[in-house]
Enzyme design. Structure first.
Site, short mmCIF file in Angstrom:
data_model
loop_
_atom_site.label_atom_id
_atom_site.label_comp_id
_atom_site.label_asym_id
_atom_site.label_seq_id
_atom_site.Cartn_x
_atom_site.Cartn_y
_atom_site.Cartn_z
N LYS A 182 0.83 -1.20 0.00
CA LYS A 182 0.00 0.00 0.00
C LYS A 182 0.87 1.25 0.00
CE LYS A 182 -3.89 -1.92 2.69
NZ LYS A 182 -4.97 -1.67 1.71
N ARG A 208 -10.36 -11.52 1.96
CA ARG A 208 -11.27 -12.53 1.40
C ARG A 208 -10.65 -13.92 1.42
NH1 ARG A 208 -11.86 -9.17 -3.99
NH2 ARG A 208 -11.38 -7.56 -2.44
N1 BES Z 1 -8.07 -3.83 4.51
C1 BES Z 1 -8.24 -3.42 3.17
C2 BES Z 1 -9.53 -2.64 2.95
C3 BES Z 1 -9.59 -1.30 3.60
C4 BES Z 1 -9.09 -0.19 2.96
C5 BES Z 1 -10.18 -1.14 4.84
C6 BES Z 1 -9.16 1.05 3.55
C7 BES Z 1 -10.25 0.11 5.43
C8 BES Z 1 -9.76 1.20 4.78
C9 BES Z 1 -8.28 -4.64 2.26
O1 BES Z 1 -7.48 -5.71 2.63
C10 BES Z 1 -7.80 -4.17 0.93
O2 BES Z 1 -6.66 -3.83 0.84
N2 BES Z 1 -8.68 -4.18 -0.05
C11 BES Z 1 -8.34 -3.74 -1.36
C12 BES Z 1 -8.93 -4.72 -2.32
C13 BES Z 1 -8.43 -4.56 -3.73
C14 BES Z 1 -6.93 -4.72 -3.76
C15 BES Z 1 -9.10 -5.59 -4.61
C16 BES Z 1 -8.94 -2.33 -1.56
O3 BES Z 1 -10.00 -2.05 -1.01
O4 BES Z 1 -8.30 -1.54 -2.22
MN MN Z 2 -5.50 -5.50 1.97
#
Ligand code: BES
Ligand code: MN
Ligand code: ZN
Length: 491
Positions: free
Chosen positions: A265, A339
């Site tokens: 990230k 997931r």
């Molecule tokens: N934990 C994150 C989702 C999230 C993002 C929660 C911001 C709270 C605040 C999750 O694991 C994630 O990274 N999801 C990705 C999915 C994508 C890569 C398909 C997302 O939401 O960008």
């Molecule tokens: Mn994630």
């Protein structure tokens, strides 16, 4: 934690450091407070607008030295959630004034019973006073000792207070777990907390470590957790007070830190990803309340807990995994890790032949974008269950809003080399994540995406400060309480 008490009698005779009285917009001063107050209203300093307060010193007029008028807003729109906010406002003001005791004349929202009002007021006060400050080394904190609700129906109020206090305690546990930074709140830390709950309430607990996770073929969890020094845990907590009834299973995502892994990230706000275990925290908070309420049901909590970090041994985009259910998944991005661990927990849940499964997870930024931070996303495969979950959220002020899972969303996650892939691309991100989970269930199931509601950068309302909200702990408990009632009706 402040003790919530109950008393009755004329307001003028209540002896407390602070007496708080709620007034609706342009409402007349209650008779028993006498003429001493008319000036404040006629001068227009206080009109009873929502959230408005006026602190008065009216020597001689009352047995209490301070009177706090609090605005309840329009009578027609006053409800239990506004009561939570008002109660929190009163409790916080008393605490700021460094008082030991405060009393609050319990207002009755339209159509609600004393029991429900007292429950909401207790929740509001306890949750409003919540602080996460044990890392502040020079903070001296005043704690309010007693918060007394004034009501003519003391028995009903006391019954409501008891339930509200237990709901708040569960929520506070969830907040504490989620606010705790990831260098403390590791998967093992969550496992220890689960054991403490199990001990306290006579629940059965099993904690699988890395070896156990691999032995159970929980491959998603094992793989996401593979490169982390703080090893993953799979936590199973069983409350068995429902005889032969099919259990309800709660599943909570507990990624104690989500860096994104190899698909790392951006560093801006990455610290927020300590909250990525909020789903697991809420499930443990709900189990705390399940125990203290001693619900006469079978309830199972499953919490897959892991970090998601890059490393020499980390999983990589392009990898293919065979998950617990036997389905194969192509990794598009290691940041769609939630997931993977939920899929394992959801297929593990099949062994219980559950009556229903509810999972909650900070799963997608897309859900936050879609609904803002005003509602959790609600998906699933069973209308009746979804309605119950949604109503439970409405009752407690933890709103959940339905989102669709179309066959086209399932199309979007079809794999090239494997059965499915762990990302469906940019569009409908919350829904393709839901569609992914749907591949692993064969029972009534509801999914709550809490990415937008699990924590707040600034206070959400008077009883939800900055940081972890504890949501959807109270939603889960209200849902379970509703099921308990349904079951006893059937019996
Ligand atoms: N934990 C994150 C989702 C999230 C993002 C929660 C911001 C709270 C605040 C999750 O694991 C994630 O990274 N999801 C990705 C999915 C994508 C890569 C398909 C997302 O939401 O960008
Ligand atoms: Mn994630
Ligand atoms: Zn995540």
């Amino acid at each position: 934690m402040v003790r919530i008490g109950v008393a009755s009698g004329a307001l003028t005779n209540i002896t407390s450091g602070l007496l708080a009285v709620g007034l609706h917009h342009r409402e007349e001063i209650p008779q028993d407070l006498g003429g001493a107050l008319t000036d404040v209203l006629s001068d227009g300093d206080f009109s009873g607008k929502e959230g408005e307060t006026a602190l008065l010193y009216v020597p001689g007029a009352l047995a209490s030295p301070r009177l706090l008028l609090v605005g309840l807003g329009e009578c027609s729109s006053f409800n239990l959630d506004k009561l939570r906010c008002v109660s929190a406002t009163v409790a916080k003001r008393a605490s700021t004034l460094k008082l030991d005791q405060a009393a609050f004349a319990l207002p009755a929202p339209n159509g609600s019973e004393t029991r429900e009002a007292a429950k909401a007021a207790a929740e509001g006060a306890l949750l409003g006073l919540y602080r996460f400050d044990h890392y502040k080394t020079d903070e001296e904190n005043h704690e309010l000792e007693t918060f007394t609700l004034i009501s003519d129906d003391e028995d009903a109020a006391a019954a409501g207070i008891e339930i509200g206090t237990k709901l708040a305690a569960g929520t506070i546990l969830a907040r504490d777990l989620a606010n705790e930074p990831s260098n403390t709140a590791t998967p093992e830390y969550l496992a220890v907390k689960a054991c403490v709950i199990a001990d306290r309430y006579g629940m059965h607990v099993v904690v699988l470590d890395r070896t156990g996770i691999e032995a159970e073929s929980l491959t998603g969890l094992a793989t996401v957790g593979r490169s982390a020094k703080n090893e993953p845990r799979f936590i199973v907590l069983e409350h068995r007070k429902g005889g032969e009834e099919a259990p309800i299973v709660l599943v909570g995502k507990a990624v104690t830190f989500d860096s994104g892994g190899i698909s790392i990230k951006p560093s801006v706000n990455m610290g927020e990803m300590k909250y990525d275990m909020s789903g697991g925290a809420a499930v443990l908070g709900a189990m705390e309340a399940v125990g203290s309420l001693d619900l006469p049901m079978n309830i199972i909590a499953l919490v897959p807990a892991t970090e998601n970090l890059p490393g020499g041994d980390a999983f990589k985009p392009g990898d293919v995994l065979k998950l617990h259910s036997g389905k194969t998944v192509e990794i598009v991005t290691t940041d769609a890790e939630g997931r993977l661990i939920l899929a394992d927990a959801l297929s593990y849940a099949k062994r219980y032949d559950p009556a229903a499964v509810v999972d909650c997870a900070t799963l997608t930024g897309a859900c936050h974008i879609a609904l803002g931070d005003h509602a959790s996303g609600l998906m699933g495969n069973d209308e009746e269950l979804a309605t119950k979950v949604r109503n439970a959220g409405e009752v407690c002020g933890e709103r959940a809003w339905p989102l669709p899972l179309f066959a086209e969303h399932t199309e979007q996650i079809k794999g090239d080399t494997a059965d499915i892939r762990n990302s469906g691309g940019r569009y409908g991100g919350a829904l393709t994540a839901g569609a992914f989970l749907k591949e692993f269930v064969d029972y009534p199931w509801a999914h709550l995406d809490i990415a937008g509601t699990a924590y707040y950068g600034k206070p959400k309302n008077a009883y939800t400060p900055r940081g972890a909200s504890g949501a959807p702990t109270r939603l889960l408990i209200e849902f379970l309480r509703g099921q308990a009632k349904d079951q006893s009706k059937e019996a």
